[in-house]
Design a protein around this motif. Structure first.
Motif, PDB file in Angstrom:
ATOM      1  N   PRO A 231       0.823  -1.209   0.000  1.00  0.00           N
ATOM      2  CA  PRO A 231       0.000   0.000   0.000  1.00  0.00           C
ATOM      3  C   PRO A 231       0.864   1.268   0.000  1.00  0.00           C
ATOM      4  CG  PRO A 231      -0.756  -1.545   1.706  1.00  0.00           C
ATOM      5  CD  PRO A 231       0.507  -2.103   1.147  1.00  0.00           C
ATOM      6  N   SER A 232       1.988   1.242   0.697  1.00  0.00           N
ATOM      7  CA  SER A 232       2.823   2.435   0.734  1.00  0.00           C
ATOM      8  C   SER A 232       4.291   2.036   0.814  1.00  0.00           C
ATOM      9  CB  SER A 232       2.484   3.287   1.959  1.00  0.00           C
ATOM     10  OG  SER A 232       3.053   2.686   3.116  1.00  0.00           O
ATOM     11  N   LEU A 233       5.156   3.032   0.559  1.00  0.00           N
ATOM     12  CA  LEU A 233       6.600   2.795   0.609  1.00  0.00           C
ATOM     13  C   LEU A 233       7.028   2.370   2.017  1.00  0.00           C
ATOM     14  CD1 LEU A 233       9.214   2.977  -1.099  1.00  0.00           C
ATOM     15  CD2 LEU A 233       9.508   5.301  -0.229  1.00  0.00           C
ATOM     16  N   LEU A 234       6.398   2.959   3.020  1.00  0.00           N
ATOM     17  CA  LEU A 234       6.794   2.621   4.395  1.00  0.00           C
ATOM     18  C   LEU A 234       6.423   1.181   4.743  1.00  0.00           C
ATOM     19  CD1 LEU A 234       6.148   5.894   6.428  1.00  0.00           C
ATOM     20  CD2 LEU A 234       8.199   5.124   5.227  1.00  0.00           C
ATOM     21  N   ASP A 257       8.898   3.873  -5.003  1.00  0.00           N
ATOM     22  CA  ASP A 257       7.598   4.448  -4.669  1.00  0.00           C
ATOM     23  C   ASP A 257       6.734   4.585  -5.920  1.00  0.00           C
ATOM     24  OD1 ASP A 257       8.502   6.665  -6.000  1.00  0.00           O
ATOM     25  OD2 ASP A 257       8.293   8.048  -4.314  1.00  0.00           O
ATOM     26  N   ASP A 258       5.543   5.113  -5.706  1.00  0.00           N
ATOM     27  CA  ASP A 258       4.555   5.199  -6.772  1.00  0.00           C
ATOM     28  C   ASP A 258       5.065   5.983  -7.981  1.00  0.00           C
ATOM     29  OD1 ASP A 258       2.082   5.089  -8.071  1.00  0.00           O
ATOM     30  OD2 ASP A 258       1.493   7.017  -7.200  1.00  0.00           O
ATOM     31  N   LEU A 264       8.675   4.269 -14.603  1.00  0.00           N
ATOM     32  CA  LEU A 264       9.177   3.053 -15.233  1.00  0.00           C
ATOM     33  C   LEU A 264       8.134   2.480 -16.188  1.00  0.00           C
ATOM     34  CD1 LEU A 264      10.981   1.258 -12.252  1.00  0.00           C
ATOM     35  CD2 LEU A 264      12.018   2.515 -14.135  1.00  0.00           C
ATOM     36  N   ALA A 265       6.867   2.564 -15.793  1.00  0.00           N
ATOM     37  CA  ALA A 265       5.794   2.074 -16.666  1.00  0.00           C
ATOM     38  C   ALA A 265       5.747   2.895 -17.951  1.00  0.00           C
ATOM     39  CB  ALA A 265       4.461   2.132 -15.932  1.00  0.00           C
ATOM     40  N   LEU A 277      -0.377   1.226 -10.749  1.00  0.00           N
ATOM     41  CA  LEU A 277      -1.331   0.731  -9.755  1.00  0.00           C
ATOM     42  C   LEU A 277      -1.342   1.532  -8.459  1.00  0.00           C
ATOM     43  CD1 LEU A 277      -0.846  -3.129 -10.104  1.00  0.00           C
ATOM     44  CD2 LEU A 277      -2.789  -1.744 -10.836  1.00  0.00           C
ATOM     45  N   GLY A 278      -0.358   2.386  -8.258  1.00  0.00           N
ATOM     46  CA  GLY A 278      -0.246   3.109  -6.990  1.00  0.00           C
ATOM     47  C   GLY A 278       0.489   2.269  -5.962  1.00  0.00           C
TER      48      GLY A 278
END
Lengths: 461, 381
Positions: A231-234, A257-258, A264-265, A277-278
């Motif tokens: 869900p998140s980088l952390l 991260d997002d 990259l995408a 995707l987030g």
């Protein structure tokens, strides 16, 4: 091409000798070309060198050095220019010695796990010459172009440093041109001081590495890459830390991260990793004997599960793995598409501080209003990529400085350690005794101003 | 007259060193004395014996897998403390129970684990050093990756205290394996042993250690594996030993004594010990030399580091017979035997020696730190 009015005011006699040593096509003195050599991958430019030379062999390197010594002109070394630490930034008006023409592979002795190469050989060439039975594991993402000499001079790490250490750990011998033009053949295991030690990571301050004996390892029996989404980088960082605290020693732990994933995408990266995707991704590489790998994979999946992983894909096919590494290697090129211009940070914290470090960087980024992509490694290496908006480099630099302060407060350090950072108390930037022993004339630069990191302290007895 | 001091911290130590320099008094640095004869230290007038005994602090950063360790901490004490947290320092030199971490770093000593983890210079991340002029210098940083000044950090390893006194070091740690197992077999000739060693070293088994022991034309090979599947992997190693024709091949999980014997082979109380570096592909040739000079050898079959125990009278012959590209240095020798020939070591080239001497002169201009010590047979005045 030593036209009149060029050469940065260097004595004509010096330029003549440089041409004699390297050949006229390998002595660069036009300001436009020289300007491209002012910075490494770390963005901040050094001075404009008076001249850049590309010696073609060891004798030419020695001749260049002798000419510089006699003319009392300082020099700086450069490999492929992929470093982030500023080690290749020229001394203004000095000589920039570019070592990319020293690219002979001198020996491949796989029965001894050894290769001997000249300093300008790329890490990718070493890798291809020892494949498929052997690997040179530290493998920086810049390995395609980064040179062996540069990697040793900066003791470069890479994604696999978590398990395999840095390039310097694989050096068993060096041929070194000293600042007086002398040539040393240093080998591990000789009696007396270990002179290889000081040269590894010396950023060219002590001598010029012209050839290296490198130890290579047998290729791991099985390699497995796990692409996990969070869900998140952390969340991803917490899982990375938990993995490091477990008995599993991953070869690599890469965090994105997002914003980095989107870039990259957009750049056409591998779909398993690069998406819109987030959230965040953690790429885990595991390698080793097959019995152990099965167990390590099980433990890794379990730890990811308890830390709230959204999705985990196992890649066992070498082709898929290459695609994922190629995508990770796209990093900066890809980010160019979403940020026309950016500043790349090189920060390190103790691994235990990875989560607070990333949290602090994110807070500072959002307070600044600048777009920041976060790339990091499980061992506590952080590479924030800060967008330079509207040409305002100072604003991005201010944010990077805040980030560096945050990391130092957590017990870490900021990169550009070969010049930018003022010497902290008790940690002088290079002990003068060391420099004075190798370089009594004090002519070897390291991207720093000649007087900042050297020349202080005890005069030779 | 020898004065004994045992400073309790960097500041006191540096002050004592600075004072000794002003008075031009030689300082002999001592840990536990486990390598007291190395370098053939001459007796000095007005000598100060500086004990690192009270530099005994351990700061273990478990999550970072690193530790800051005082120079006087015995390795045994460090390992038992780290073991409680499931980690270890991957160094296993002989006499590791009492040998101090500072002494191991200063001599660059190592044991069978160096096959996989290297020697002190590969495991050290930083150091606090007291210089002979009374300054305290921190090199590197307590981070898992070396930063600037790592140059000096690695130079300290094997410098025998000639450049200053190591107060504490920061070292990289590894997980303590849940279990280990060892495959062993007996070889009837140098080529058989060398071939088996080669195929194990080139294999993917991630061995912890790959050692040989050799004497009088025969010897054995030992391969250690670690981790939950240690026995399974040791069996794969055993299969390779059998394929190569070794005899008496077996696998044991109770392997402590085997490895203790290998470590013990790196010391001698009656003869000299020469440490020889050879290319692993020259192992068979080296074993022939071992037989020719009637030595006993143990060593790292994968990295080419051997320890030869032999009669001091055969040293010159040993150096003459070594395969080309080898390097030899003298480590241990019997008590009282001083003044061994420098020909007993592969001497560095004049340029290399000049650089070593230049380093000594710059770091220790008055020559007070461990004066007269010879490094592996090479005197650095």
């Amino acid at each position: 091409m030593t036209e009149a009015g060029t050469g940065g005011g260097l004595p004509a006699s010096l330029l003549r000798r440089l041409v004699e040593a390297c050949g006229s096509t390998h002595v660069i003195s036009d300001a436009t070309t020289l300007a491209t050599l002012r910075s490494d991958a770390g963005r901040r430019p050094g001075g404009l060198p008076g001249v850049a030379v590309l010696p073609g062999d060891v004798d030419a390197v020695r001749a260049v050095v002798r000419a510089c010594v006699e003319a009392r002109v300082p020099w700086v070394l450069r490999g492929a220019g992929t470093g982030l630490a500023g080690g290749a930034r020229p001394v203004p008006g000095g000589v920039l010695i570019v070592l990319t023409r020293l690219r002979r592979v001198l020996e491949v002795a796989l029965e001894d796990g050894r290769v001997v190469v000249e300093a300008g050989v790329s890490l990718a060439t070493v890798a291809s010459r020892v494949a498929p039975t052997h690997v040179l594991p530290p493998d920086p993402l810049s390995a395609r172009v980064a040179t062996v000499g540069g990697a040793i001079a900066t003791d470069a790490g890479g994604p696999r440093s978590l398990k395999y250490g840095t390039v310097g750990d694989y050096v068993d011998g060096l041929d070194v041109v000293l600042p007086d033009g002398g040539l040393l053949h240093l080998r591990r295991g000789g009696a007396g001081f270990d002179l290889l030690g000081p040269l590894i990571g010396s950023a060219g301050r002590l001598g010029i590495i012209v050839a290296a004996h490198l130890r290579v390892l047998p290729t791991p029996e099985v390699t497995c890459i796990l692409v996990t989404r969070w869900p998140s980088l952390l969340d991803a960082a917490r899982a990375a830390r938990a993995l490091c605290a477990s008995p599993v020693t991953p070869a690599a732990l890469e965090l994105l991260d997002d914003l980095a994933l989107r870039a990259l995408a957009d750049a056409g990266g591998d779909r398993r990793l690069a998406t819109h995707l987030g959230g965040a991704a953690l790429v885990v590489e595991l390698d080793g004997p097959r019995e152990d790998l099965a167990l390590a994979l099980e433990t890794t999946l379990e730890i990811c599960g308890t830390h709230g992983v959204l999705d985990a894909r196992v890649c066992l096919e070498p082709g898929d793995q290459e695609a994922i590494w190629a995508t990770l290697g796209l990093g900066h090129v890809a980010l160019r598409r979403v940020m026309a211009d950016f500043l790349l940070g090189d920060l390190a914290v103790p691994p235990a501080q990875l989560v607070p470090a990333l949290a602090g960087l994110a807070e500072r980024a959002s307070a600044s209003g600048l777009r920041v992509a976060q790339l990091a490694r499980g061992e506590g290496i952080l590479h924030p990529v800060i967008a330079v908006e509207g040409g305002d480099l100072a604003r991005a630099e201010a944010l990077l400085a805040e980030m560096a302060t945050h990391c130092r407060a957590l017990g870490g350090r900021a990169g550009a350690e070969f010049g930018d950072e003022p010497a902290a108390e008790g940690r002088p930037g290079g002990l003068p005794e060391l420099g004075a022993s190798f370089d009594p004339h004090g002519l070897l630069g390291s991207g720093a101003e000649p007087d900042s990191a050297r020349g202080r302290g005890v005069a030779p007895a | 007259m020898t004065a004994l001091i045992a400073p309790a911290g960097a500041v006191a130590l540096a002050a004592a060193l600075g004072e000794a320099a002003r008075e031009r008094r030689p300082v002999r640095i001592a840990g536990s004395g486990s390598k007291g004869r190395w370098g053939a230290p001459p007796r000095q007038e007005r000598q100060i014996l500086l004990s690192t005994q009270r530099l005994d602090e351990i700061r273990h950063h478990r999550e970072d897998r690193i530790a800051e360790v005082g120079a006087g901490v015995p390795l045994g004490r460090l390992q038992s403390e780290l073991a409680q947290a499931g980690q270890m320092l991957a160094l296993d030199p002989p006499l590791g129970e009492r040998a101090t971490v500072g002494g191991i770093i200063a001599t660059g000593d190592s044991g069978p684990l160096s096959h996989r983890f290297g020697t002190p210079r590969d495991l050290i991340l930083g150091a606090r050093l007291a210089l002979p002029d009374g300054r305290i210098v921190d090199t590197g940083a307590p981070l898992p990756r070396r930063g600037s000044q790592a140059e000096l950090t690695r130079l300290l390893c094997g410098s025998f205290g000639l450049l200053g006194v190591v107060v504490s070091v920061t070292v990289r740690l590894v997980p303590l394996p849940a279990r280990t197992a060892t495959a062993l077999g007996l070889a009837r000739g140098p080529h058989q042993l060398a071939a088996a060693a080669r195929s194990l070293a080139a294999g993917p088994l991630e061995l912890m250690a790959l050692d040989y022991a050799w004497r009088g034309g025969r010897g054995g090979l030992l391969a250690q594996t670690a981790g939950p599947n240690a026995v399974m992997r040791a069996q794969r190693a055993a299969a390779i030993l059998r394929e190569q024709g070794l005899g008496g091949v077996e696998v044991t999980a109770a392997d402590n004594a085997l490895w203790a014997r290998q470590r013990a082979g790196q010391r001698s109380s009656t003869a000299v010990i020469a440490r020889v570096h050879t290319a692993p592909s020259q192992l068979a040739a080296l074993l022939g030399v071992v037989d020719a000079v009637e030595a006993t050898a143990v060593g790292r079959a994968g990295t080419g580091v051997s320890y030869l125990e032999l009669d001091p009278a055969r040293l010159v012959e040993l150096v003459r017979l070594l395969p080309s590209g080898s390097a030899a240095q003298l480590l241990d020798h019997p008590a009282g035997s001083v003044g061994l020939p420098t020909a007993a070591a592969t001497t560095p080239s004049p340029a290399v020696l000049a650089l070593m001497r230049s380093l000594k002169r710059h770091f220790d201009p008055h020559g007070i730190c461990n004066p007269g010590l010879s490094l592996g047979g090479v005197p650095i005045p």
